[in-house]
Design an enzyme around this catalytic site. Structure first.
Site, PDB file in Angstrom:
ATOM      1  N   HIS A  26       0.846  -1.193   0.000  1.00 21.06           N
ATOM      2  CA  HIS A  26       0.000   0.000   0.000  1.00 21.06           C
ATOM      3  C   HIS A  26       0.883   1.244   0.000  1.00 21.06           C
ATOM      4  O   HIS A  26       1.257   1.743   1.063  1.00 21.06           O
ATOM      5  CB  HIS A  26      -0.898   0.005   1.237  1.00 21.06           C
ATOM      6  CG  HIS A  26      -1.818  -1.169   1.332  1.00 21.06           C
ATOM      7  ND1 HIS A  26      -3.174  -1.078   1.085  1.00 21.06           N
ATOM      8  CD2 HIS A  26      -1.576  -2.467   1.647  1.00 21.06           C
ATOM      9  CE1 HIS A  26      -3.725  -2.266   1.254  1.00 21.06           C
ATOM     10  NE2 HIS A  26      -2.781  -3.121   1.595  1.00 21.06           N
ATOM     11  N   GLY A 114      -3.299  -3.725  11.654  1.00 24.04           N
ATOM     12  CA  GLY A 114      -3.738  -4.231  10.355  1.00 24.04           C
ATOM     13  C   GLY A 114      -5.248  -4.231  10.312  1.00 24.04           C
ATOM     14  O   GLY A 114      -5.848  -3.509   9.507  1.00 24.04           O
ATOM     15  N   ASP A 155      -9.601   6.685   7.244  1.00 27.28           N
ATOM     16  CA  ASP A 155     -11.054   6.565   7.147  1.00 27.28           C
ATOM     17  C   ASP A 155     -11.532   5.199   7.621  1.00 27.28           C
ATOM     18  O   ASP A 155     -12.549   5.087   8.311  1.00 27.28           O
ATOM     19  CB  ASP A 155     -11.505   6.772   5.691  1.00 27.28           C
ATOM     20  CG  ASP A 155     -11.280   8.194   5.206  1.00 27.28           C
ATOM     21  OD1 ASP A 155     -11.803   9.116   5.843  1.00 27.28           O
ATOM     22  OD2 ASP A 155     -10.590   8.368   4.187  1.00 27.28           O
ATOM     23  N   GLY A 156     -10.806   4.144   7.243  1.00 25.24           N
ATOM     24  CA  GLY A 156     -11.223   2.795   7.622  1.00 25.24           C
ATOM     25  C   GLY A 156     -11.243   2.599   9.122  1.00 25.24           C
ATOM     26  O   GLY A 156     -12.136   1.943   9.668  1.00 25.24           O
ATOM     27  N   ILE A 187     -10.215   8.568   0.400  1.00 29.35           N
ATOM     28  CA  ILE A 187     -10.096   7.400  -0.479  1.00 29.35           C
ATOM     29  C   ILE A 187      -9.963   6.126   0.358  1.00 29.35           C
ATOM     30  O   ILE A 187      -9.221   6.087   1.338  1.00 29.35           O
ATOM     31  CB  ILE A 187      -8.859   7.520  -1.398  1.00 29.35           C
ATOM     32  CG1 ILE A 187      -8.985   8.736  -2.323  1.00 29.35           C
ATOM     33  CG2 ILE A 187      -8.656   6.243  -2.204  1.00 29.35           C
ATOM     34  CD1 ILE A 187     -10.083   8.624  -3.363  1.00 29.35           C
ATOM     35  N   HIS A 261      -3.873   3.027  -3.398  1.00 27.07           N
ATOM     36  CA  HIS A 261      -4.175   2.556  -2.052  1.00 27.07           C
ATOM     37  C   HIS A 261      -3.562   1.195  -1.765  1.00 27.07           C
ATOM     38  O   HIS A 261      -2.796   1.043  -0.812  1.00 27.07           O
ATOM     39  CB  HIS A 261      -5.692   2.494  -1.829  1.00 27.07           C
ATOM     40  CG  HIS A 261      -6.080   2.298  -0.387  1.00 27.07           C
ATOM     41  ND1 HIS A 261      -5.779   1.165   0.338  1.00 27.07           N
ATOM     42  CD2 HIS A 261      -6.740   3.114   0.475  1.00 27.07           C
ATOM     43  CE1 HIS A 261      -6.232   1.288   1.571  1.00 27.07           C
ATOM     44  NE2 HIS A 261      -6.824   2.464   1.682  1.00 27.07           N
ATOM     45  N   ARG A 358     -17.137 -18.611  38.910  1.00 27.42           N
ATOM     46  CA  ARG A 358     -17.031 -17.144  38.791  1.00 27.42           C
ATOM     47  C   ARG A 358     -16.837 -16.519  40.170  1.00 27.42           C
ATOM     48  O   ARG A 358     -16.087 -15.557  40.328  1.00 27.42           O
ATOM     49  CB  ARG A 358     -18.246 -16.552  38.089  1.00 27.42           C
ATOM     50  CG  ARG A 358     -19.566 -16.761  38.816  1.00 27.42           C
ATOM     51  CD  ARG A 358     -20.686 -15.937  38.221  1.00 27.42           C
ATOM     52  NE  ARG A 358     -21.965 -16.277  38.825  1.00 27.42           N
ATOM     53  CZ  ARG A 358     -23.008 -15.469  38.844  1.00 27.42           C
ATOM     54  NH1 ARG A 358     -22.934 -14.276  38.282  1.00 27.42           N
ATOM     55  NH2 ARG A 358     -24.148 -15.846  39.395  1.00 27.42           N
ATOM     56  N   GLU A 411     -17.414  -4.695  24.477  1.00 25.76           N
ATOM     57  CA  GLU A 411     -16.544  -5.876  24.569  1.00 25.76           C
ATOM     58  C   GLU A 411     -15.337  -5.792  23.639  1.00 25.76           C
ATOM     59  O   GLU A 411     -14.222  -6.150  24.030  1.00 25.76           O
ATOM     60  CB  GLU A 411     -17.339  -7.156  24.264  1.00 25.76           C
ATOM     61  CG  GLU A 411     -18.410  -7.500  25.260  1.00 25.76           C
ATOM     62  CD  GLU A 411     -19.757  -6.849  24.948  1.00 25.76           C
ATOM     63  OE1 GLU A 411     -20.737  -7.159  25.648  1.00 25.76           O
ATOM     64  OE2 GLU A 411     -19.816  -6.028  24.002  1.00 25.76           O
ATOM     65  N   PHE A 437     -20.226 -13.575  24.673  1.00 29.01           N
ATOM     66  CA  PHE A 437     -19.929 -12.265  24.105  1.00 29.01           C
ATOM     67  C   PHE A 437     -18.455 -12.103  23.727  1.00 29.01           C
ATOM     68  O   PHE A 437     -18.061 -11.043  23.234  1.00 29.01           O
ATOM     69  CB  PHE A 437     -20.361 -11.154  25.055  1.00 29.01           C
ATOM     70  CG  PHE A 437     -21.843 -11.156  25.328  1.00 29.01           C
ATOM     71  CD1 PHE A 437     -22.745 -11.500  24.334  1.00 29.01           C
ATOM     72  CD2 PHE A 437     -22.339 -10.836  26.583  1.00 29.01           C
ATOM     73  CE1 PHE A 437     -24.111 -11.519  24.572  1.00 29.01           C
ATOM     74  CE2 PHE A 437     -23.702 -10.851  26.835  1.00 29.01           C
ATOM     75  CZ  PHE A 437     -24.599 -11.196  25.831  1.00 29.01           C
ATOM     76  N   ASP A 469     -31.675 -17.508  30.596  1.00 25.51           N
ATOM     77  CA  ASP A 469     -31.434 -16.515  29.545  1.00 25.51           C
ATOM     78  C   ASP A 469     -31.514 -17.123  28.151  1.00 25.51           C
ATOM     79  O   ASP A 469     -31.684 -16.406  27.158  1.00 25.51           O
ATOM     80  CB  ASP A 469     -30.067 -15.854  29.740  1.00 25.51           C
ATOM     81  CG  ASP A 469     -30.141 -14.671  30.696  1.00 25.51           C
ATOM     82  OD1 ASP A 469     -31.250 -14.133  30.890  1.00 25.51           O
ATOM     83  OD2 ASP A 469     -29.104 -14.297  31.252  1.00 25.51           O
ATOM     84  N   HIS A 473     -27.599 -16.518  24.962  1.00 25.58           N
ATOM     85  CA  HIS A 473     -26.551 -16.278  25.951  1.00 25.58           C
ATOM     86  C   HIS A 473     -25.770 -17.542  26.310  1.00 25.58           C
ATOM     87  O   HIS A 473     -24.843 -17.473  27.121  1.00 25.58           O
ATOM     88  CB  HIS A 473     -27.157 -15.696  27.229  1.00 25.58           C
ATOM     89  CG  HIS A 473     -27.535 -14.248  27.120  1.00 25.58           C
ATOM     90  ND1 HIS A 473     -28.336 -13.765  26.114  1.00 25.58           N
ATOM     91  CD2 HIS A 473     -27.210 -13.170  27.885  1.00 25.58           C
ATOM     92  CE1 HIS A 473     -28.505 -12.459  26.265  1.00 25.58           C
ATOM     93  NE2 HIS A 473     -27.822 -12.071  27.334  1.00 25.58           N
TER      94      HIS A 473
END
Length: 668
Positions: A26, A114, A155-156, A187, A261, A358, A411, A437, A469, A473
């Site tokens: 590029h 990247g 822009d990306g 561009i 580009h 947990r 996340e 998630f 849930d 989930h």
């Protein structure tokens, strides 16, 4: 002495020549942002090419990482250990100049970029790390942590949703030493972005609470310098500098178009660009005066030496703080760590609590947190469910020395920011959400493993055991997918003791990230002798030995299914069937053990093997073989109480026992 344009044109020439030689790459972004890079590196950047890891250096992240040749060119020109041969070998096997910058491969590269937007999010973590370390260690007259984080983004990067997640939080956190230079060239690969990207970017960032400097001519060094000075002066909030540039500037027939580009300019256009730029030198040939104009080794060495002198003065006045800072920046654990964590593991075994893993994770944090000031936690709006906050947690927005981040429902951004915290140094970040998630964060997890970063992912609600849930989930395929990710260690513990060992492994593993996969529902404590406790760290171990004198079958289980497997094993042994139960909280740790150990746990002559895990079954085929069986799930879950779901999906001691008998008969 060469002028600014000639210095910038060296970046343009090296970039277009390297891309042309590789016939891949590029060239547009490096040629378009060369003038901005020249001002930043030569007028502002605090760095030392002879020591890329100097802790108080400024960080530069090229979030639009496809423009990697800009970074490689500047690193080479300023004196980093990146010789011209590496630029000639751009994008070639075993070179240090990969297609996109890789932190582990190239000196001076701060993070692997990247996938667009992720570098920007990493930089938010770096800037947050600088702010928090400064709060903790700086004293009146001793600004020992004092550097900026700069980002080049395109822009990306701003189109990708992760930029919203990360930049919104950066504004809330008031990261005043974060400066993002937006390459507004209009561009992308598909052409002019006005057909698909019409956001009012300055207003968007002002809404986040950022300072915005709009309409900067990215090819006017005086304008760029003035914008950077303005941004550096406003340390109450992050700053976005919007620079209008011409992509591929200097290529007379292709500049300003998508043709520059993502493809080489072509031999004819490269020759025409040389004429347009007035660059008369052969490919990869840089005049000595250009090298002298860029060389940052002397001033970088002086800057680091001056800082080390100040660090010595700081250490004389604040020796305890200096020792802690040095230890944390070196990534070393406290001297008493091993003894402390061993005592906690022994206590957990003695206490024998029957709790969800947990909750066991929260208990482990409560035990190890006071010893590890480098621990910085957070959750994506699920703190109470993930149990990621302990009694010593302080919000980073409290005004005090914070160590806990309320990430909000972000996340993806959370995971990339946590990697940035780890990359900066001085912190070991952990971040929590539900296992299902992790899909939202998947690419950031992959990048954390690729970079790699010492980050810890706390994933709770790990199966259909979360219950009502329902299938939206309830993770099914996630465990197998994460286990197959290179360099990501995964632990799925079955009780408080295995959870404590998993946390120990995650803290001590600084060569990559670790995922801790934890249950919502309560789990039974497992009795162990000292040898079994010691064997947990090996990833898989014998938890229940055959009681019949024969080894008829082996049952392998993880997490919440270990207790059920133990019930089945006891029932079968009582009925005269010789069954061994193996708990395997970490398949990666087990696979890394010597063959002799693996053979002792899973002897190859025992073909009757059954794996039990409330997840997709295919991953376990390598352990049970073609003759074995897996009690797993190959469909989505359902909404119901956990106990009803486990019965419905076959996770009962009766079904496991029946499966064992069927496999023994099959292999008999």
């Amino acid at each position: 002495m060469p002028d600014r344009k000639q210095l910038a044109d060296a970046v343009r020439a090296l970039s277009m020549d390297a891309v042309q030689a590789a016939n891949s790459g590029h060239p547009g972004m490096p040629m378009g942002m060369a003038d901005i890079a020249e001002v930043l590196w030569n007028d502002f950047l605090k760095h030392n090419p002879n020591n890329p890891e100097w802790p108080d250096r400024d960080r530069v992240v090229i979030s639009n990482g496809h423009g990697s040749m800009l970074l490689y060119s500047v690193l080479h020109l300023t004196g980093y250990a990146l010789p011209i041969e590496e630029l000639r070998n751009f994008r070639q096997l075993h070179s240090k100049t990969a297609g996109h910058p890789e932190a582990a491969e190239t000196p001076g590269v701060e993070t692997t970029t990247g996938p667009l937007g992720q570098g920007l999010a990493n930089a938010v973590g770096m800037a947050l790390a600088e702010k928090l370390l400064a709060q903790r260690f700086n004293r009146q007259g001793h600004a020992i942590v004092d550097h900026f984080t700069y980002v080049f983004a395109g822009d990306g990067c701003l189109m990708e949703g992760i930029s919203h997640e990360a930049c919104s939080l950066a504004g809330t956190l008031g990261l005043g030493k974060l400066i993002v230079v937006y390459d507004d060239n209009g561009i992308s690969i598909d052409g002019e972005v006005r057909d698909w990207f019409t956001d009012d970017t300055p207003s968007r960032f002002r809404a986040y609470g950022w300072g915005v400097i709009p309409n900067v001519d990215g090819h006017d060094p005086d304008a760029v310098r003035a914008a950077l000075e303005q941004a550096r002066a406003d340390q109450s909030r992050p700053t976005l500098i919007c620079c209008r540039t011409v992509i591929g500037r200097g290529a007379p027939n292709k500049q300003g178009t998508a043709d520059t580009h993502g493809a080489p300019l072509g031999a004819d256009e490269v020759a025409a660009a040389r004429v347009q730029l007035g660059w008369t030198h052969a490919p990869f040939e840089i005049p000595d005066e250009i090298y002298r104009g860029w060389d940052a080794r002397a001033r970088g060495g002086d800057a680091e030496a001056e800082w080390r002198g100040r660090l010595d003065a700081y250490a004389s006045e604040f020796p305890r703080e200096a020792d802690e800072l040095k230890r944390r920046l070196a990534g070393k654990l406290p001297a008493e760590w091993a003894e402390h964590v061993a005592a906690y593991i022994a206590d957990a075994q003695a206490q024998g609590a029957n709790v969800a893993s947990r909750k066991a994770s929260g208990m482990a944090l409560e035990a190890i947190g006071p010893l590890l000031p480098e621990l910085i936690g957070g959750s994506a709006d699920l703190t109470g469910s993930n149990n990621t906050r302990w009694s010593g947690s302080v919000s980073v927005n409290s005004g005090d020395e914070g160590n806990y981040i309320y990430y909000g429902v972000r996340e993806f951004g959370m995971s990339a920011i946590a990697s940035g915290l780890a990359l900066h140094g001085g912190f070991v970040p952990y971040a929590g959400t539900f296992l299902v998630f992790s899909d939202y964060a998947r690419n950031a997890l992959r990048m954390s493993a690729l970079i790699p970063t010492h980050a810890i992912w706390v994933y709770t609600h790990d199966s259909i055991g979360l219950g009502e849930d329902g299938p939206t989930h309830q993770p099914i395929e996630h465990l197998g997918g994460l286990r197959m990710m290179p360099n990501l260690a995964l632990w799925r513990p079955c009780d408080t003791v295995e959870t404590a060992v998993a946390w120990q492994a995650a803290i001590e593993r600084n060569e990559g990230p670790t995922a801790l996969v934890l249950s919502r529902q309560g789990l039974p404590h497992q009795h162990r002798d000292p040898d079994q406790v010691a064997a947990i760290a090996r990833g898989g171990y014998v938890l229940l030995e055959s009681q019949t004198g024969a080894l008829d079958a082996i049952v392998i289980a993880t997490g919440s299914e270990v207790g059920i497997a133990m019930d089945a094993g006891r029932e079968l042994n009582a009925a005269g069937v010789g069954v061994r139960v193996v708990s395997m909280p970490s398949t990666q740790a087990f696979d890394a053990q010597p063959l002799e150990y693996r053979e002792a746990v899973l002897p190859r002559h025992t073909r009757a093997r059954i794996a039990v895990e409330a997840a997709t079954p295919d991953y376990w085929r390598k352990y049970v073989g073609l003759d074995g069986a897996v009690v797993g799930i190959d469909r989505f879950g359902a909404s119901a109480p956990a106990k009803d779901l486990f019965r419905e999906y076959g996770f009962t001691s009766e079904n496991i026992a029946a499966t064992v008998k069927a496999v023994i008969e099959k292999t008999g």
